[in-house]
Write an enzyme that holds these catalytic residues in place. Sequence first.
Site, PDB file in Angstrom:
ATOM      1  N   HIS A  57      13.173 -12.612  -5.334  1.00  0.00           N
ATOM      2  CA  HIS A  57      12.200 -11.879  -4.519  1.00  0.00           C
ATOM      3  C   HIS A  57      12.656 -10.434  -4.282  1.00  0.00           C
ATOM      4  CE1 HIS A  57       9.177 -11.797  -1.090  1.00  0.00           C
ATOM      5  NE2 HIS A  57       9.928 -10.723  -0.827  1.00  0.00           N
ATOM      6  N   GLU A  58      13.920 -10.282  -3.898  1.00  0.00           N
ATOM      7  CA  GLU A  58      14.424  -8.931  -3.610  1.00  0.00           C
ATOM      8  C   GLU A  58      14.567  -8.093  -4.884  1.00  0.00           C
ATOM      9  OE1 GLU A  58      14.237  -8.150  -0.658  1.00  0.00           O
ATOM     10  OE2 GLU A  58      14.119 -10.183   0.141  1.00  0.00           O
ATOM     11  N   PRO A 105       6.075 -22.194  -0.714  1.00  0.00           N
ATOM     12  CA  PRO A 105       5.465 -21.081   0.030  1.00  0.00           C
ATOM     13  C   PRO A 105       6.472 -19.946   0.219  1.00  0.00           C
ATOM     14  CG  PRO A 105       5.015 -23.178   1.110  1.00  0.00           C
ATOM     15  CD  PRO A 105       6.048 -23.446   0.065  1.00  0.00           C
ATOM     16  N   GLY A 121       6.845 -15.794   1.830  1.00  0.00           N
ATOM     17  CA  GLY A 121       6.280 -14.680   2.576  1.00  0.00           C
ATOM     18  C   GLY A 121       7.095 -13.434   2.328  1.00  0.00           C
ATOM     19  N   CYS A 122       6.652 -12.334   2.917  1.00  0.00           N
ATOM     20  CA  CYS A 122       7.352 -11.069   2.738  1.00  0.00           C
ATOM     21  C   CYS A 122       7.078 -10.199   3.947  1.00  0.00           C
ATOM     22  CB  CYS A 122       6.880 -10.377   1.459  1.00  0.00           C
ATOM     23  SG  CYS A 122       7.651  -8.774   1.157  1.00  0.00           S
ATOM     24  N   HIS A 161      11.388  -6.410  -5.719  1.00  0.00           N
ATOM     25  CA  HIS A 161      11.138  -5.186  -4.951  1.00  0.00           C
ATOM     26  C   HIS A 161      11.724  -3.958  -5.651  1.00  0.00           C
ATOM     27  CE1 HIS A 161       9.078  -6.431  -1.359  1.00  0.00           C
ATOM     28  NE2 HIS A 161       9.973  -7.359  -1.063  1.00  0.00           N
ATOM     29  N   GLY A 179       0.828  -1.199   0.000  1.00  0.00           N
ATOM     30  CA  GLY A 179       0.000   0.000   0.000  1.00  0.00           C
ATOM     31  C   GLY A 179       0.864   1.250   0.000  1.00  0.00           C
TER      32      GLY A 179
END
Length: 238
Positions: free
Chosen positions: A198-199, A153, A155-156, A202, A55
């Site tokens: 994953h990073e 699986p 997560g973050c 970002h 968000g």
Amino acid sequence: MLLRQPANLYKSIIGARRNLSTGLPSAQSFRKWYQQLWTTERTNLPPYNHFTQIGDPVLRQQAAAVPLELIEGPEIEAIVEQMVKVLRKYNCVGIAAPQIGVSLRIIAMEFKKSLQKEMPEAVYQARQMSELPLTVMINPVLTVTNYSKLKHPEGCMSVRGFSAEVERFEGVKLSGLDKSSKQNDLILSGWNARIAQHEMDHLDGKLYTDQMDRSTFSCTCWEAVNTKSGRVEIPFYK
């Protein structure tokens, strides 16, 4: 007596209105006063000591490259130090600069050997986990070396309290500069390749929720919610 109450009430309302109009010299002053009732002055600025949450616009921006002449400067050094501090404070394995509110292309990764003791050995092996020393990459570039995909699986810390299964490439090469502006090339596979992907996402304004298997998206503490009749909190600080 009953007939005179409305007149007295009317007079009191008129008097209150007069006081309000004389106490607020202009519409602009009123607007500022009113806004203060529901807005909070920002006293905490990046780089944060916590993880930004989904968000926050910073997580959806394309992070800017760090100018080469600034890499060894005090500003970038302070950002990297804060990233490592937050990474270890929350005991996680990867962090990108946007996650502490800084839209720059910097990531840090670390998979400690001690983490192996915190999970079942079968899970550790199935996810191809292995130790990864603290690695800081500035202006990193990722190249896929093994196009086979693994689904596990994920997560973050910027989507606190949830997880989902995500497909990632099995092997990658990560190239970038370290804190001393030296070129660093890293070949990664399995879980460490997942961390890097994953990073890197970002840095491009992407989250794992953009490519997750939506049917597996779940709250990580749903069982505790049921057991404790909903009296469960997800902390955003530590």
